[in-house]
Design a protein around this motif. Structure first.
Motif, mmCIF file in Angstrom:
data_model
loop_
_atom_site.group_PDB
_atom_site.id
_atom_site.type_symbol
_atom_site.label_atom_id
_atom_site.label_comp_id
_atom_site.label_asym_id
_atom_site.label_seq_id
_atom_site.Cartn_x
_atom_site.Cartn_y
_atom_site.Cartn_z
ATOM 1 N N ALA A 100 -1.874 14.830 72.817
ATOM 2 C CA ALA A 100 -1.865 13.489 72.227
ATOM 3 C C ALA A 100 -1.273 13.518 70.818
ATOM 4 C CB ALA A 100 -3.282 12.919 72.192
ATOM 5 N N ALA A 101 -1.651 14.513 70.026
ATOM 6 C CA ALA A 101 -1.113 14.618 68.664
ATOM 7 C C ALA A 101 0.386 14.870 68.686
ATOM 8 C CB ALA A 101 -1.829 15.734 67.910
ATOM 9 N N THR A 102 0.834 15.705 69.605
ATOM 10 C CA THR A 102 2.260 15.980 69.720
ATOM 11 C C THR A 102 3.021 14.718 70.124
ATOM 12 O OG1 THR A 102 1.790 18.257 70.348
ATOM 13 C CG2 THR A 102 3.980 17.416 70.877
ATOM 14 N N GLY A 103 2.502 13.988 71.081
ATOM 15 C CA GLY A 103 3.140 12.739 71.503
ATOM 16 C C GLY A 103 3.149 11.701 70.392
ATOM 17 N N PHE A 104 2.087 11.664 69.620
ATOM 18 C CA PHE A 104 1.994 10.723 68.504
ATOM 19 C C PHE A 104 3.074 11.011 67.468
ATOM 20 C CE2 PHE A 104 0.241 9.694 64.311
ATOM 21 C CZ PHE A 104 -0.023 8.348 64.469
ATOM 22 N N VAL A 105 3.189 12.280 67.087
ATOM 23 C CA VAL A 105 4.163 12.656 66.063
ATOM 24 C C VAL A 105 5.588 12.487 66.589
ATOM 25 C CG1 VAL A 105 5.040 14.583 64.686
ATOM 26 C CG2 VAL A 105 2.584 14.187 64.846
ATOM 27 N N LEU A 106 5.856 12.999 67.778
ATOM 28 C CA LEU A 106 7.212 12.903 68.329
ATOM 29 C C LEU A 106 7.587 11.478 68.710
ATOM 30 C CD1 LEU A 106 7.350 16.119 70.549
ATOM 31 C CD2 LEU A 106 8.301 15.767 68.264
ATOM 32 N N GLY A 107 6.582 10.661 69.023
ATOM 33 C CA GLY A 107 6.843 9.274 69.389
ATOM 34 C C GLY A 107 7.042 8.350 68.200
ATOM 35 N N GLY A 108 6.941 8.882 66.994
ATOM 36 C CA GLY A 108 7.189 8.075 65.809
ATOM 37 C C GLY A 108 5.955 7.431 65.217
ATOM 38 N N GLY A 109 4.792 7.843 65.619
ATOM 39 C CA GLY A 109 3.561 7.258 65.103
ATOM 40 C C GLY A 109 3.346 7.490 63.624
ATOM 41 N N ARG A 112 2.591 2.361 59.355
ATOM 42 C CA ARG A 112 1.410 2.359 58.486
ATOM 43 C C ARG A 112 0.130 2.469 59.319
ATOM 44 N NH1 ARG A 112 1.204 -2.106 54.094
ATOM 45 N NH2 ARG A 112 2.639 -0.628 53.158
ATOM 46 N N ASN A 113 0.074 1.739 60.418
ATOM 47 C CA ASN A 113 -1.111 1.811 61.276
ATOM 48 C C ASN A 113 -1.283 3.200 61.888
ATOM 49 O OD1 ASN A 113 -1.701 -0.860 60.789
ATOM 50 N ND2 ASN A 113 -0.687 -1.601 62.644
ATOM 51 N N GLY A 114 -0.180 3.855 62.182
ATOM 52 C CA GLY A 114 -0.238 5.198 62.742
ATOM 53 C C GLY A 114 -0.831 6.198 61.769
ATOM 54 N N VAL A 115 -0.430 6.093 60.508
ATOM 55 C CA VAL A 115 -0.964 6.988 59.484
ATOM 56 C C VAL A 115 -2.454 6.718 59.281
ATOM 57 C CG1 VAL A 115 -0.821 7.651 57.053
ATOM 58 C CG2 VAL A 115 1.269 7.260 58.358
ATOM 59 N N ALA A 116 -2.856 5.460 59.291
ATOM 60 C CA ALA A 116 -4.272 5.116 59.142
ATOM 61 C C ALA A 116 -5.083 5.659 60.318
ATOM 62 C CB ALA A 116 -4.437 3.604 59.033
ATOM 63 N N LEU A 117 -4.548 5.535 61.515
ATOM 64 C CA LEU A 117 -5.228 6.066 62.697
ATOM 65 C C LEU A 117 -5.363 7.585 62.615
ATOM 66 C CD1 LEU A 117 -6.413 5.583 65.525
ATOM 67 C CD2 LEU A 117 -4.098 5.832 66.424
ATOM 68 N N LEU A 118 -4.307 8.235 62.175
ATOM 69 C CA LEU A 118 -4.343 9.685 62.037
ATOM 70 C C LEU A 118 -5.376 10.108 60.992
ATOM 71 C CD1 LEU A 118 -3.028 12.270 63.072
ATOM 72 C CD2 LEU A 118 -1.385 12.087 61.195
ATOM 73 N N ALA A 119 -5.464 9.382 59.884
ATOM 74 C CA ALA A 119 -6.453 9.685 58.850
ATOM 75 C C ALA A 119 -7.874 9.503 59.390
ATOM 76 C CB ALA A 119 -6.231 8.806 57.630
ATOM 77 N N LEU A 120 -8.102 8.465 60.161
ATOM 78 C CA LEU A 120 -9.424 8.221 60.739
ATOM 79 C C LEU A 120 -9.820 9.343 61.691
ATOM 80 C CD1 LEU A 120 -11.856 6.324 61.236
ATOM 81 C CD2 LEU A 120 -10.518 5.308 63.085
ATOM 82 N N ILE A 121 -8.908 9.732 62.547
ATOM 83 C CA ILE A 121 -9.188 10.810 63.502
ATOM 84 C C ILE A 121 -9.414 12.121 62.757
ATOM 85 C CG2 ILE A 121 -8.179 12.187 65.366
ATOM 86 C CD1 ILE A 121 -6.863 9.576 66.352
ATOM 87 N N GLY A 122 -8.651 12.349 61.698
ATOM 88 C CA GLY A 122 -8.828 13.554 60.895
ATOM 89 C C GLY A 122 -10.201 13.607 60.247
ATOM 90 N N GLN A 123 -10.677 12.472 59.741
ATOM 91 C CA GLN A 123 -12.005 12.422 59.135
ATOM 92 C C GLN A 123 -13.100 12.724 60.161
ATOM 93 O OE1 GLN A 123 -12.306 8.568 57.359
ATOM 94 N NE2 GLN A 123 -11.231 9.180 55.482
ATOM 95 N N ILE A 124 -12.956 12.158 61.346
ATOM 96 C CA ILE A 124 -13.939 12.405 62.403
ATOM 97 C C ILE A 124 -13.942 13.882 62.794
ATOM 98 C CG2 ILE A 124 -14.503 11.909 64.824
ATOM 99 C CD1 ILE A 124 -13.387 9.052 64.290
ATOM 100 N N ALA A 125 -12.751 14.458 62.929
ATOM 101 C CA ALA A 125 -12.653 15.871 63.305
ATOM 102 C C ALA A 125 -13.250 16.770 62.230
ATOM 103 C CB ALA A 125 -11.198 16.241 63.569
ATOM 104 N N MET A 126 -12.978 16.469 60.966
ATOM 105 C CA MET A 126 -13.524 17.272 59.872
ATOM 106 C C MET A 126 -15.047 17.162 59.813
ATOM 107 S SD MET A 126 -11.275 19.066 58.459
ATOM 108 C CE MET A 126 -12.092 19.550 56.962
ATOM 109 N N ARG A 127 -15.569 15.967 60.000
ATOM 110 C CA ARG A 127 -17.020 15.777 59.985
ATOM 111 C C ARG A 127 -17.671 16.587 61.101
ATOM 112 N NH1 ARG A 127 -17.789 10.156 60.954
ATOM 113 N NH2 ARG A 127 -16.774 9.903 58.959
ATOM 114 N N ASP A 128 -17.067 16.565 62.266
ATOM 115 C CA ASP A 128 -17.596 17.320 63.395
ATOM 116 C C ASP A 128 -17.524 18.824 63.132
ATOM 117 O OD1 ASP A 128 -18.643 17.542 66.058
ATOM 118 O OD2 ASP A 128 -16.632 18.121 66.720
ATOM 119 N N ALA A 129 -16.390 19.288 62.610
ATOM 120 C CA ALA A 129 -16.226 20.712 62.330
ATOM 121 C C ALA A 129 -17.216 21.180 61.270
ATOM 122 C CB ALA A 129 -14.796 20.997 61.879
ATOM 123 N N LEU A 130 -17.367 20.411 60.205
ATOM 124 C CA LEU A 130 -18.318 20.788 59.156
ATOM 125 C C LEU A 130 -19.750 20.770 59.674
ATOM 126 C CD1 LEU A 130 -16.777 19.001 56.056
ATOM 127 C CD2 LEU A 130 -16.839 21.450 56.533
#
Length: 86
Positions: free
Chosen positions: A41-50, A54-72
């Protein structure tokens, strides 16, 4: 003497000598389907122009925060769990 494949790797290898990198892509997907789906999904997002929207970057930041919270959370719970084993 071991038989060798075209790439020079021996075709005879016991299970105790096999390395993780010897697994095929299919085996990796079967062992960790959620991780594989996230990578795809991340590869498709980046290669697909996400990343250009602006919305794509915001979505990526949100997913990154969730992933970091889970990892920590996993790191902290693992550290607390190991400290009680003594």
């Amino acid at each position: 003497m071991d038989k060798s494949t075209a790439n020079g790797n021996s075709t005879r290898r016991s299970d105790s000598q096999s390395r993780p990198e010897d697994r095929t892509l299919t085996e990796l997907v079967q062992e960790q389907p959620v991780v594989s789906l996230a990578i795809a999904a991340a590869t498709g997002f980046v290669l697909g122009g996400g990343m250009r929207a602006r919305n794509g970057v915001a979505l990526l930041a949100l997913i990154g925060q969730i992933a970091m919270r889970d990892a920590l959370g996993n790191i902290v719970s693992g550290a607390l769990g190991n400290s009680h084993d003594g």
